[in-house]
Design a protein around this motif. Sequence first.
Motif, PDB file in Angstrom:
ATOM      1  N   ASP A 125       0.826  -1.207   0.000  1.00 47.86           N
ATOM      2  CA  ASP A 125       0.000   0.000   0.000  1.00 47.86           C
ATOM      3  C   ASP A 125       0.861   1.259   0.000  1.00 47.86           C
ATOM      4  O   ASP A 125       0.435   2.308  -0.467  1.00 47.86           O
ATOM      5  CB  ASP A 125      -0.911   0.033   1.234  1.00 47.86           C
ATOM      6  N   ASP A 126       2.055   1.165   0.564  1.00 49.60           N
ATOM      7  CA  ASP A 126       2.947   2.323   0.631  1.00 49.60           C
ATOM      8  C   ASP A 126       3.665   2.579  -0.682  1.00 49.60           C
ATOM      9  O   ASP A 126       4.388   3.567  -0.818  1.00 49.60           O
ATOM     10  CB  ASP A 126       4.008   2.114   1.724  1.00 49.60           C
ATOM     11  N   LEU A 127       3.500   1.689  -1.636  1.00 50.28           N
ATOM     12  CA  LEU A 127       4.271   1.764  -2.878  1.00 50.28           C
ATOM     13  C   LEU A 127       3.408   2.085  -4.099  1.00 50.28           C
ATOM     14  O   LEU A 127       3.901   2.100  -5.225  1.00 50.28           O
ATOM     15  CB  LEU A 127       5.021   0.438  -3.098  1.00 50.28           C
ATOM     16  N   MET A 185      -8.535   4.694  -5.896  1.00 50.02           N
ATOM     17  CA  MET A 185      -9.192   3.865  -4.870  1.00 50.02           C
ATOM     18  C   MET A 185      -9.965   4.736  -3.889  1.00 50.02           C
ATOM     19  O   MET A 185     -11.027   4.340  -3.407  1.00 50.02           O
ATOM     20  CB  MET A 185      -8.145   3.009  -4.147  1.00 50.02           C
ATOM     21  N   SER A 186      -9.447   5.932  -3.598  1.00 42.68           N
ATOM     22  CA  SER A 186     -10.147   6.835  -2.675  1.00 42.68           C
ATOM     23  C   SER A 186     -11.466   7.302  -3.260  1.00 42.68           C
ATOM     24  O   SER A 186     -12.406   7.602  -2.534  1.00 42.68           O
ATOM     25  CB  SER A 186      -9.275   8.056  -2.360  1.00 42.68           C
ATOM     26  N   ARG A 187     -11.532   7.354  -4.591  1.00 40.10           N
ATOM     27  CA  ARG A 187     -12.795   7.728  -5.238  1.00 40.10           C
ATOM     28  C   ARG A 187     -13.735   6.530  -5.328  1.00 40.10           C
ATOM     29  O   ARG A 187     -14.845   6.636  -5.853  1.00 40.10           O
ATOM     30  CB  ARG A 187     -12.531   8.242  -6.663  1.00 40.10           C
ATOM     31  N   GLY A 188     -13.289   5.371  -4.876  1.00 42.97           N
ATOM     32  CA  GLY A 188     -14.128   4.177  -4.912  1.00 42.97           C
ATOM     33  C   GLY A 188     -14.049   3.441  -6.224  1.00 42.97           C
ATOM     34  O   GLY A 188     -14.874   2.568  -6.511  1.00 42.97           O
ATOM     35  N   PHE A 248      -7.989   4.599   3.028  1.00 43.14           N
ATOM     36  CA  PHE A 248      -8.457   5.087   1.730  1.00 43.14           C
ATOM     37  C   PHE A 248      -9.362   4.107   1.011  1.00 43.14           C
ATOM     38  O   PHE A 248     -10.083   4.466   0.085  1.00 43.14           O
ATOM     39  CB  PHE A 248      -7.261   5.449   0.832  1.00 43.14           C
ATOM     40  N   PHE A 249      -9.356   2.847   1.423  1.00 44.64           N
ATOM     41  CA  PHE A 249     -10.120   1.839   0.682  1.00 44.64           C
ATOM     42  C   PHE A 249     -11.565   1.815   1.145  1.00 44.64           C
ATOM     43  O   PHE A 249     -11.843   1.749   2.334  1.00 44.64           O
ATOM     44  CB  PHE A 249      -9.487   0.469   0.882  1.00 44.64           C
ATOM     45  N   MET A 306     -15.898  -1.596  -2.146  1.00 45.00           N
ATOM     46  CA  MET A 306     -15.054  -2.180  -3.182  1.00 45.00           C
ATOM     47  C   MET A 306     -14.624  -3.595  -2.852  1.00 45.00           C
ATOM     48  O   MET A 306     -13.980  -4.273  -3.674  1.00 45.00           O
ATOM     49  CB  MET A 306     -13.821  -1.301  -3.421  1.00 45.00           C
ATOM     50  N   LEU A 307     -14.977  -4.056  -1.654  1.00 45.43           N
ATOM     51  CA  LEU A 307     -14.598  -5.413  -1.278  1.00 45.43           C
ATOM     52  C   LEU A 307     -15.115  -6.434  -2.296  1.00 45.43           C
ATOM     53  O   LEU A 307     -14.421  -7.382  -2.655  1.00 45.43           O
ATOM     54  CB  LEU A 307     -15.127  -5.749   0.121  1.00 45.43           C
TER      55      LEU A 307
END
Length: 261
Positions: free
Chosen positions: A79-81, A90-93, A211-212, A216-217
């Motif tokens: 996730d850090d990369l 992803m933050s926008r879904g 952010f997830f 989206m799961l």
Amino acid sequence: MAAPEDPEVTADVSSAPAPAAEDFAKDRVAGERLTDPVSLNVHAAEVSPCMIVGVSGSGKSTLGQALAASLSLPFLDGDDLHPLSNIEKMSRGEPLTDADRAPWLVHIREEGSSTVREKQTAGVVVACSALKRRYRDVLRGERVGLDDNKGQEESEVVRRAGETEPGAGGSEGPTASGHLERPSDLRTFFVHPHGTRDVLLSRMESRKGHFFKAAMLDTQLATLEVPALSGEDGIVQVDLEHDTQRQVEEARAGLSKWIIM
Ligand SMILES: Nc1ncnc2c1ncn2[C@@H]1O[C@H](COP(=O)(O)OP(=O)(O)OP(=O)(O)O)[C@@H](O)[C@H]1O
Ligand SMILES: O=C(O)[C@H](O)[C@@H](O)[C@H](O)[C@H](O)CO
């Protein structure tokens, strides 16, 4: 960590073009979350990354950190990369496509191998969703095509990015900067915390400030190719509902089939 046999090198090429270095989140790039490196007491020349894979909320980061501590290896969080563009998406879904993930997977492989080189450790533990078998093959350092049938344009992006870099040998894997190791240099194992949607959903819903988006799961579950069912070598499945310490024990027991610890 050592592996007794080399995986086969694939012939096809692909990954996506690497975003420029500045496109990756500077404050998330590997380094600050690394644990102190201590080599394993092993008896062979090869080193091995161990990737903790699975959908969002499956406990990859938690297990990865604990397993790294248990093995005295550095830890990297995929996730850090991510490039910032992926985080924003992803933050926008919006779920990521193969084309979004390809440069990220290559970057993870490179960070894993450079961490091993720089820290002079026998391996590294990495948390990375790696939902599809082809993603895991990229993480193995193999040359594979990523194409999620989103149309010719994306396929073209992926194809162009996979073209062999000048000076790269025919058996070497794809790279953002042209120097990824051959798969046999860094054999890769995968640990998958596997469990039900209900448990995953409740974990994600109780998590604040990530952010997830929980919605989206389902796209992640639809995308997941369960490693233990995909005919792959080097897979260890652990129970999502077991506590972290028990998962570490399960992971170590599974890995001991291939790795001298
Ligand atoms: N074995 C476990 N038992 C109970 N809760 C757990 C366990 N492992 C992790 N959790 C919790 O589940 C949540 C998700 O864990 P974690 O962030 O490690 O998952 P992840 O797969 O890395 O998620 P993401 O990919 O979305 O970042 C966290 O709140 C964490 O504390
Ligand atoms: O492949 C993907 O769609 C992404 O990597 C996600 O899985 C996120 O990185 C992560 O799981 C969210 O925390």
